[in-house]
Scaffold this motif. Structure first.
Motif, PDB file in Angstrom:
ATOM      1  N   GLY A   1      35.956  35.813  51.075  1.00  0.00           N
ATOM      2  CA  GLY A   1      37.380  36.099  51.034  1.00  0.00           C
ATOM      3  C   GLY A   1      37.873  36.770  52.287  1.00  0.00           C
ATOM      4  O   GLY A   1      37.597  36.350  53.396  1.00  0.00           O
TER       5      GLY A   1
ATOM      6  N   LEU B   1      47.187  36.928  51.954  1.00  0.00           N
ATOM      7  CA  LEU B   1      46.552  36.048  50.976  1.00  0.00           C
ATOM      8  C   LEU B   1      46.928  34.585  51.182  1.00  0.00           C
ATOM      9  O   LEU B   1      46.100  33.698  50.998  1.00  0.00           O
ATOM     10  N   ARG B   2      48.149  34.308  51.606  1.00  0.00           N
ATOM     11  CA  ARG B   2      48.565  32.916  51.809  1.00  0.00           C
ATOM     12  C   ARG B   2      47.715  32.229  52.891  1.00  0.00           C
ATOM     13  O   ARG B   2      47.648  31.012  52.943  1.00  0.00           O
ATOM     14  N   HIS B   3      47.054  33.012  53.727  1.00  0.00           N
ATOM     15  CA  HIS B   3      46.164  32.447  54.745  1.00  0.00           C
ATOM     16  C   HIS B   3      44.696  32.514  54.312  1.00  0.00           C
ATOM     17  O   HIS B   3      43.813  32.182  55.105  1.00  0.00           O
ATOM     18  N   ARG B   4      44.472  32.956  53.072  1.00  0.00           N
ATOM     19  CA  ARG B   4      43.116  33.065  52.535  1.00  0.00           C
ATOM     20  C   ARG B   4      43.041  32.384  51.176  1.00  0.00           C
ATOM     21  O   ARG B   4      42.771  33.015  50.163  1.00  0.00           O
ATOM     22  N   PRO B   5      43.255  31.069  51.092  1.00  0.00           N
ATOM     23  CA  PRO B   5      43.281  30.407  49.787  1.00  0.00           C
ATOM     24  C   PRO B   5      41.972  30.560  49.004  1.00  0.00           C
ATOM     25  O   PRO B   5      41.992  30.540  47.771  1.00  0.00           O
ATOM     26  N   GLU B   6      40.864  30.746  49.698  1.00  0.00           N
ATOM     27  CA  GLU B   6      39.578  30.911  49.010  1.00  0.00           C
ATOM     28  C   GLU B   6      39.539  32.196  48.190  1.00  0.00           C
ATOM     29  O   GLU B   6      38.739  32.340  47.267  1.00  0.00           O
ATOM     30  N   ASP B   7      40.425  33.157  48.485  1.00  0.00           N
ATOM     31  CA  ASP B   7      40.462  34.407  47.730  1.00  0.00           C
ATOM     32  C   ASP B   7      41.156  34.260  46.380  1.00  0.00           C
ATOM     33  O   ASP B   7      40.976  35.097  45.502  1.00  0.00           O
ATOM     34  N   VAL B   8      41.953  33.222  46.195  1.00  0.00           N
ATOM     35  CA  VAL B   8      42.709  33.076  44.949  1.00  0.00           C
ATOM     36  C   VAL B   8      41.748  32.985  43.760  1.00  0.00           C
ATOM     37  O   VAL B   8      41.918  33.687  42.763  1.00  0.00           O
ATOM     38  N   ALA B   9      40.731  32.172  43.866  1.00  0.00           N
ATOM     39  CA  ALA B   9      39.768  32.026  42.771  1.00  0.00           C
ATOM     40  C   ALA B   9      38.987  33.324  42.559  1.00  0.00           C
ATOM     41  O   ALA B   9      38.742  33.733  41.410  1.00  0.00           O
TER      42      ALA B   9
ATOM     43  N   GLN C   1      37.054  36.193  56.324  1.00  0.00           N
ATOM     44  CA  GLN C   1      38.060  35.882  57.327  1.00  0.00           C
ATOM     45  C   GLN C   1      37.852  36.723  58.589  1.00  0.00           C
ATOM     46  O   GLN C   1      38.166  36.290  59.677  1.00  0.00           O
TER      47      GLN C   1
END
Length: 170
Positions: A6, A154-162, A10
């Motif tokens: 996450g 967060l919008r630049h870290r889509p892998e963090d959503v899950a 990054q």
């Protein structure tokens, strides 16, 4: 070692390991404090002080203490003492009142002379702007800005959503 996932991923596994291995102060800047907290915990976990405590000192809570007439400097002193041998995470450091900023700087310098202590500060604002506007101590800024880490939104870290969805589900 530091786990790259996450927001931590990054920033780069190698960069965080370098910060964790060194006995440095670090500043994590981003739009959300939660990501900076994740970075602070990763730095702590990968550091030689990982067996020590991870203590959070919240700028908003300290500011509230001051507004209620409490001795915020005692709170700061207690947090630094509790973090000795580990990591002190200054969450939203830009919210610390000016009187507390001065006390914190002196206490960090004194603690650094005789105590193993890592300090990671987070901010959601530009401390350079805060210094320029007279709302943040330039000397404390210099102390905290030896290593600077930018945490992307967060919008630049889509892998963090899950990752975040799983964390909130439990």
């Amino acid at each position: 070692g530091v786990q790259a996932a996450g927001a931590v991923g990054q920033l780069g596994h190698a960069a965080l390991q370098g910060v964790a291995a060194a006995g440095q102060l670090a500043q994590a800047t981003g739009q959300r404090v939660a990501a900076a907290g994740q970075v602070a915990r990763a730095v702590h976990a990968g550091s030689p002080l990982a067996a020590g405590a991870f203590v959070v000192l919240d700028g908003a809570a300290v500011s509230s203490c001051v507004e209620q007439g409490a001795d915020a400097n005692a709170v700061v002193a207690s947090a630094i003492a509790s973090a000795a041998g580990g990591t002190l995470f200054l969450r939203e450091v830009e919210l610390l009142p000016e009187s507390v900023q001065a006390s914190l700087e002196g206490r960090l310098e004194a603690a650094g002379a005789g105590t193993r202590l890592r300090v990671v500060a987070s901010t959601t604002r530009s401390l350079e702007d805060e210094v320029a506007q007279g709302r943040f101590s330039s000397s404390l800024y210099e102390v905290l800005s030896r290593v600077r880490l930018f945490v992307p939104p967060l919008r630049h870290r889509p892998e963090d959503v899950a990752v975040l969805a799983r964390a909130f589900a439990h």
